[in-house]
Design an enzyme around this catalytic site. Structure first.
Site, PDB file in Angstrom:
ATOM      1  N   CYS A 152     -18.764   8.618  46.524  1.00  0.00           N
ATOM      2  CA  CYS A 152     -18.270   7.933  47.718  1.00  0.00           C
ATOM      3  C   CYS A 152     -19.425   7.590  48.667  1.00  0.00           C
ATOM      4  O   CYS A 152     -20.228   6.720  48.382  1.00  0.00           O
ATOM      5  CB  CYS A 152     -17.190   8.777  48.380  1.00  0.00           C
ATOM      6  N   GLN A 201     -23.011   5.186  48.171  1.00  0.00           N
ATOM      7  CA  GLN A 201     -23.600   4.199  49.076  1.00  0.00           C
ATOM      8  C   GLN A 201     -25.027   4.590  49.466  1.00  0.00           C
ATOM      9  O   GLN A 201     -25.897   3.728  49.602  1.00  0.00           O
ATOM     10  CB  GLN A 201     -22.714   4.053  50.307  1.00  0.00           C
ATOM     11  N   HIS A 234     -13.353   9.402  43.894  1.00  0.00           N
ATOM     12  CA  HIS A 234     -13.326  10.857  44.057  1.00  0.00           C
ATOM     13  C   HIS A 234     -12.933  11.560  42.749  1.00  0.00           C
ATOM     14  O   HIS A 234     -11.754  11.769  42.492  1.00  0.00           O
ATOM     15  CB  HIS A 234     -12.333  11.236  45.154  1.00  0.00           C
ATOM     16  N   GLU A 260     -13.164  14.618  42.025  1.00  0.00           N
ATOM     17  CA  GLU A 260     -12.560  15.945  42.222  1.00  0.00           C
ATOM     18  C   GLU A 260     -11.043  15.855  42.228  1.00  0.00           C
ATOM     19  O   GLU A 260     -10.348  16.834  41.999  1.00  0.00           O
ATOM     20  CB  GLU A 260     -13.065  16.584  43.519  1.00  0.00           C
TER      21      GLU A 260
END
Length: 380
Positions: free
Chosen positions: A264, A268, A354, A356
């Site tokens: 995430c 970047q 994500h 996770e």
């Protein structure tokens, strides 16, 4: 900023968007006023994980699922120590939660944490408006917070924009801590907390990684003091263009060729470290049903997202960077947004979503195994 007092669900409330659109409903959670960027999340489940995700700092989240709160609030699923959203917008709140793990209602938890919300509005119309006009500043007002509409609109328009906002230090841990490996310890990982979710170090711990979670202000000396086999950069809120410190730290890690994984905000940051730009998406990707293709395998995954910014990297070629060749490894099939980067000449990669996966789906869990493989390969 949020100010609030306890109030009844029948208290009138109003949502004001910066372009003048107004929605009227009832107070949900705390009563008062709050401001933030209005965004929508398409997840039908997992509202507790969403609300406690630090990446939602300074955002008013609109739930597109029509009914929210059915499973109440438990003491196990928080992704951090508190609710981070600035406000919450739902259409039809559950009157009575029903789940064996529930300890209290969502309404009660929002009230206890002074989170101002609104219910009873047409969230489908609001979502369509945000899709057409883009995410924008907004305010929720209830009880004594309600004033004449021109005054409310003026107060909303006086709020800061998300573009240019530096928020990651606000949500990150101030003190380092360790998440021990589950079972046999195989690796040591230095994880830079830019707004990390609790499930992320847990996923690494499941794979034998001892995770040293470090503040967002950590230096290269702090990172290498734990003698890491790999370095991880987490998710987080705000504009990545403001994150010069994390970019400098990642550059130092890349110079030492330490295995690196980012998600995430971390994706970047890697983009910036490689020389690519970043930009703000019109309305972002938020939810747990986003289709992404892993271009290294051709496999399509359904993934969890929460981001309003993206990396500007070419999809159709391998790029030359100061750290060797780099390519886009993952792409969103809805709009061709860059969803992952990888270096071809040293062990570093990242994804925009994500893996996770709290509260799901789990299609991308293999990325933690890929990180373990990079560290194992570096040892060899």
């Amino acid at each position: 900023m949020t100010t609030s007092t306890r109030g009844a669900a029948r208290t009138p409330a109003v949502l004001v968007l910066e372009d003048g659109r107004i929605f009227r409903g009832r107070a949900y959670g705390a009563v008062g006023e709050t401001f933030g960027e209005a965004v929508f999340s398409t997840g039908m489940t997992g509202y507790q994980e969403t609300l406690t995700d630090p990446s939602y700092d300074r955002q008013i989240v609109v739930a597109t699922a029509p009914q929210i709160g059915n499973t109440g609030w438990n003491d196990e699923d928080d992704e951090s120590s508190r609710i981070w959203v600035s406000g919450y917008v739902v259409r039809d709140p559950a009157r009575v939660p029903s789940n064996w793990r529930s300890r209290r209602s969502l309404d009660d938890e929002l009230t206890a944490q002074n989170v101002v919300g609104i219910s009873g509005i047409d969230t489908r119309a609001l979502t369509r408006h945000l899709r057409e006009r883009g995410s924008m500043r907004a305010g929720i007002f209830s009880g004594e917070g309600i004033a004449p509409e021109p005054e409310l609109l003026e107060r909303v328009q006086a709020q800061p924009q998300m573009k240019g906002a530096s928020l990651y230090e606000e949500v990150a841990t101030k003190e380092a801590y360790v998440v021990p490996a589950i079972g046999e310890k195989k690796f040591t990982v230095a994880a830079i907390d830019l707004g990390i979710k609790g499930m992320t170090p847990h996923r690494m711990a499941e794979r034998g990684m001892e995770v040293h979670v470090l503040p967002a202000t950590a230096t290269a000396e702090d990172v290498y003091a734990v003698d890491p086999d790999g370095v991880f950069f987490s998710n987080g809120p705000g504009d990545p263009a403001t994150a010069d410190g994390p970019v400098a730290l990642m550059t130092a890690v890349l110079e030492r060729k330490t295995p690196l994984f980012g998600i995430c905000f971390g994706n970047q940051i890697l983009g910036r470290a490689l020389g690519f730009g970043t930009y703000k998406l019109k309305y972002g990707h938020r939810g747990i049903n986003q289709p992404v293709q892993d271009r290294t395998t051709g496999k399509v995954e359904v993934t969890a997202h929460n981001h309003g910014f993206a990396v500007d990297a070419p999809l159709d070629k391998v790029s030359d960077t100061r750290f060797g060749r780099a390519e886009v490894s993952h792409v969103c099939l809805n709009d061709d947004v860059v969803e992952g980067l990888q270096l071809l000449d040293q062990p570093a990669f990242s994804v925009q979503y994500h893996p996770e996966a709290a509260a799901g789906p789990h299609d991308a869990a293999y990325l933690f195994d890929r990180f373990a493989s990079l560290m194992e390969g570096q040892r060899a």
